[in-house]
Design a protein around this motif. Structure first.
Motif, PDB file in Angstrom:
ATOM      1  N   PRO A 183       0.744  -1.326  -0.108  1.00 12.73           N
ATOM      2  CA  PRO A 183       0.021   0.015   0.069  1.00 12.73           C
ATOM      3  C   PRO A 183       0.841   1.204   0.015  1.00 12.73           C
ATOM      4  CG  PRO A 183      -0.203  -1.123   2.164  1.00 12.73           C
ATOM      5  CD  PRO A 183       0.663  -1.925   1.189  1.00 12.73           C
ATOM      6  N   PRO A 184       0.150   2.366  -0.685  1.00 12.65           N
ATOM      7  CA  PRO A 184       1.104   3.634  -0.493  1.00 12.65           C
ATOM      8  C   PRO A 184       1.536   4.090   0.912  1.00 12.65           C
ATOM      9  CG  PRO A 184      -1.082   4.067  -1.296  1.00 12.65           C
ATOM     10  CD  PRO A 184      -0.938   2.609  -0.940  1.00 12.65           C
ATOM     11  N   TRP A 185       2.521   4.590   1.171  1.00 10.09           N
ATOM     12  CA  TRP A 185       3.170   5.306   2.238  1.00 10.09           C
ATOM     13  C   TRP A 185       3.145   6.633   2.344  1.00 10.09           C
ATOM     14  CZ3 TRP A 185       7.148   7.495   4.398  1.00 10.09           C
ATOM     15  CH2 TRP A 185       7.451   7.726   5.859  1.00 10.09           C
ATOM     16  N   GLY A 186       2.758   7.502   3.060  1.00 14.30           N
ATOM     17  CA  GLY A 186       3.174   8.764   3.162  1.00 14.30           C
ATOM     18  C   GLY A 186       1.846   9.633   2.420  1.00 14.30           C
ATOM     19  N   LYS A 187       1.655   9.369   1.206  1.00 15.02           N
ATOM     20  CA  LYS A 187       0.579   9.904   0.364  1.00 15.02           C
ATOM     21  C   LYS A 187      -0.095   8.776  -0.012  1.00 15.02           C
ATOM     22  CE  LYS A 187      -0.413  12.867  -3.697  1.00 15.02           C
ATOM     23  NZ  LYS A 187      -1.819  12.446  -3.627  1.00 15.02           N
ATOM     24  N   THR A 188      -1.328   8.496   0.654  1.00 14.82           N
ATOM     25  CA  THR A 188      -2.139   7.243   0.579  1.00 14.82           C
ATOM     26  C   THR A 188      -3.133   7.428  -0.518  1.00 14.82           C
ATOM     27  OG1 THR A 188      -3.537   7.825   2.336  1.00 14.82           O
ATOM     28  CG2 THR A 188      -1.506   6.659   3.101  1.00 14.82           C
ATOM     29  N   ASP A 189      -3.305   8.493  -1.264  1.00 13.54           N
ATOM     30  CA  ASP A 189      -4.662   8.558  -2.084  1.00 13.54           C
ATOM     31  C   ASP A 189      -4.109   8.340  -3.529  1.00 13.54           C
ATOM     32  OD1 ASP A 189      -3.158  10.839  -2.206  1.00 13.54           O
ATOM     33  OD2 ASP A 189      -4.942  12.273  -2.735  1.00 13.54           O
ATOM     34  N   GLN A 190      -3.228   7.007  -3.793  1.00 13.21           N
ATOM     35  CA  GLN A 190      -2.731   6.656  -4.856  1.00 13.21           C
ATOM     36  C   GLN A 190      -2.780   5.230  -4.892  1.00 13.21           C
ATOM     37  OE1 GLN A 190       1.551   7.524  -5.448  1.00 13.21           O
ATOM     38  NE2 GLN A 190       1.697   8.131  -3.158  1.00 13.21           N
ATOM     39  N   ALA A 191      -2.371   4.526  -6.320  1.00 16.37           N
ATOM     40  CA  ALA A 191      -2.559   3.197  -6.445  1.00 16.37           C
ATOM     41  C   ALA A 191      -1.374   2.649  -5.514  1.00 16.37           C
ATOM     42  CB  ALA A 191      -2.149   2.973  -7.895  1.00 16.37           C
ATOM     43  N   ASP A 192      -1.581   1.193  -5.357  1.00 17.81           N
ATOM     44  CA  ASP A 192      -0.555   0.135  -4.548  1.00 17.81           C
ATOM     45  C   ASP A 192       0.799   0.344  -5.598  1.00 17.81           C
ATOM     46  OD1 ASP A 192      -2.396  -0.166  -2.607  1.00 17.81           O
ATOM     47  OD2 ASP A 192      -2.680  -2.357  -3.041  1.00 17.81           O
ATOM     48  N   PHE A 193       1.837   0.214  -4.587  1.00 17.09           N
ATOM     49  CA  PHE A 193       2.990   0.065  -5.313  1.00 17.09           C
ATOM     50  C   PHE A 193       3.643  -1.341  -5.599  1.00 17.09           C
ATOM     51  CE2 PHE A 193       3.163   4.378  -4.021  1.00 17.09           C
ATOM     52  CZ  PHE A 193       3.971   5.174  -4.923  1.00 17.09           C
ATOM     53  N   PHE A 194       4.502  -1.445  -6.334  1.00 14.64           N
ATOM     54  CA  PHE A 194       5.456  -2.748  -6.193  1.00 14.64           C
ATOM     55  C   PHE A 194       6.727  -2.287  -5.878  1.00 14.64           C
ATOM     56  CE2 PHE A 194       1.980  -3.852  -9.163  1.00 14.64           C
ATOM     57  CZ  PHE A 194       1.965  -5.219  -8.914  1.00 14.64           C
ATOM     58  N   ASN A 195       7.363  -3.172  -4.836  1.00 15.55           N
ATOM     59  CA  ASN A 195       8.679  -2.816  -4.242  1.00 15.55           C
ATOM     60  C   ASN A 195       9.346  -4.186  -4.185  1.00 15.55           C
ATOM     61  OD1 ASN A 195       6.666  -0.898  -2.475  1.00 15.55           O
ATOM     62  ND2 ASN A 195       8.875   0.085  -3.143  1.00 15.55           N
ATOM     63  N   CYS A 196      10.806  -3.945  -4.204  1.00 17.42           N
ATOM     64  CA  CYS A 196      11.993  -4.849  -4.196  1.00 17.42           C
ATOM     65  C   CYS A 196      13.048  -4.218  -3.782  1.00 17.42           C
ATOM     66  CB  CYS A 196      12.044  -5.547  -5.517  1.00 17.42           C
ATOM     67  SG  CYS A 196      13.144  -4.585  -6.606  1.00 17.42           S
ATOM     68  N   CYS A 197      14.051  -5.236  -3.425  1.00 17.72           N
ATOM     69  CA  CYS A 197      15.347  -4.902  -2.753  1.00 17.72           C
ATOM     70  C   CYS A 197      16.153  -5.601  -3.582  1.00 17.72           C
ATOM     71  CB  CYS A 197      15.639  -4.962  -1.313  1.00 17.72           C
ATOM     72  SG  CYS A 197      14.793  -3.686  -0.247  1.00 17.72           S
ATOM     73  N   ALA A 198      17.713  -4.944  -3.823  1.00 18.61           N
ATOM     74  CA  ALA A 198      18.763  -5.388  -4.294  1.00 18.61           C
ATOM     75  C   ALA A 198      20.150  -5.399  -3.730  1.00 18.61           C
ATOM     76  CB  ALA A 198      18.657  -4.994  -5.767  1.00 18.61           C
ATOM     77  N   LEU A 199      20.495  -6.479  -3.644  1.00 20.89           N
ATOM     78  CA  LEU A 199      22.102  -6.425  -3.063  1.00 20.89           C
ATOM     79  C   LEU A 199      22.818  -6.581  -4.181  1.00 20.89           C
ATOM     80  CD1 LEU A 199      24.164  -6.717  -0.787  1.00 20.89           C
ATOM     81  CD2 LEU A 199      23.841  -9.326  -1.054  1.00 20.89           C
ATOM     82  N   ILE A 200      23.906  -5.251  -4.244  1.00 30.11           N
ATOM     83  CA  ILE A 200      24.940  -5.360  -5.356  1.00 30.11           C
ATOM     84  C   ILE A 200      26.198  -5.082  -4.890  1.00 30.11           C
ATOM     85  CG2 ILE A 200      22.892  -3.991  -6.679  1.00 30.11           C
ATOM     86  CD1 ILE A 200      24.750  -1.309  -6.404  1.00 30.11           C
ATOM     87  N   GLU A 201      27.101  -5.107  -5.799  1.00 34.01           N
ATOM     88  CA  GLU A 201      28.665  -4.928  -5.532  1.00 34.01           C
ATOM     89  C   GLU A 201      29.094  -3.599  -6.591  1.00 34.01           C
ATOM     90  OE1 GLU A 201      31.407  -8.417  -3.968  1.00 34.01           O
ATOM     91  OE2 GLU A 201      30.935  -8.436  -6.046  1.00 34.01           O
TER      92      GLU A 201
END
Length: 173
Positions: free
Chosen positions: A52-70
């Motif tokens: 769900p959106p964070w901070g500004k909540t009147d918008q579409a849901d998000f897709f999120n991921c994280c990456a470990l890089i070198e």
């Protein structure tokens, strides 16, 4: 761009997200662009999450991921590279925490602690955001942030509304 002395490879973590257009495809493209560089290597990518959106909540849901890089890039240059990829992918910054095609945040860079403009390390609000902690725990649960492992921060976070959108760790390839 400056590099770390003697082309030393440093580990960093990135948070990616978006909620306009095809965020999954945009994040996958951003990760492939990073991995295709001579000065960056993607080591691991989390599952893909719907959040769900964070901070500004009147918008579409998000897709999120994280990456470990070198990377051999210095922290500021890694941030600049992320911003350049966002610009290439037509990211417009119209409002804080607003809708976006792609967002790339440098979360951590080795053990570097820094509080400058435009870069703060570790990312100053990451321990408050389940949409960062949940995917980060997939790839770096034992990573220490402000004296606690990511898994401990996640145990304190409100994960309500967050779901796995793609179980595969290769969804970005």
């Amino acid at each position: 761009m400056t590099t770390v002395p003697d082309n030393v490879w440093s580990k960093a973590t990135l948070g990616l997200g978006g909620n306009i257009g095809d965020p999954k495809a945009a994040m996958a493209q951003a990760l492939r662009l990073l991995d295709g560089r001579d000065d960056c290597r993607v080591l691991a990518v989390s599952r893909l999450y719907s959040t769900p959106p964070w901070g500004k909540t009147d918008q579409a849901d998000f897709f999120n991921c994280c990456a470990l890089i070198e990377t051999t890039l210095a922290p500021e240059d890694l941030l600049a590279t992320g911003l350049s990829i966002e610009k290439t992918m037509k990211r417009e910054r119209l409002e804080r925490w607003g809708p976006r095609t792609i967002d790339i945040d440098v979360l951590t860079y080795g053990d570097v602690e820094k509080d400058t403009q435009p870069l703060q390390l570790p990312h100053p609000r990451m321990t408050e955001r389940a949409f960062v902690l949940m995917p980060l725990a997939d790839i770096a649960a034992d990573l220490m942030i402000k004296g606690k492992p990511v898994s401990s921060w996640l145990a304190l976070a409100d994960v309500g509304g967050i779901s796995v959108a793609d179980e595969s760790r290769d969804w970005w390839r």
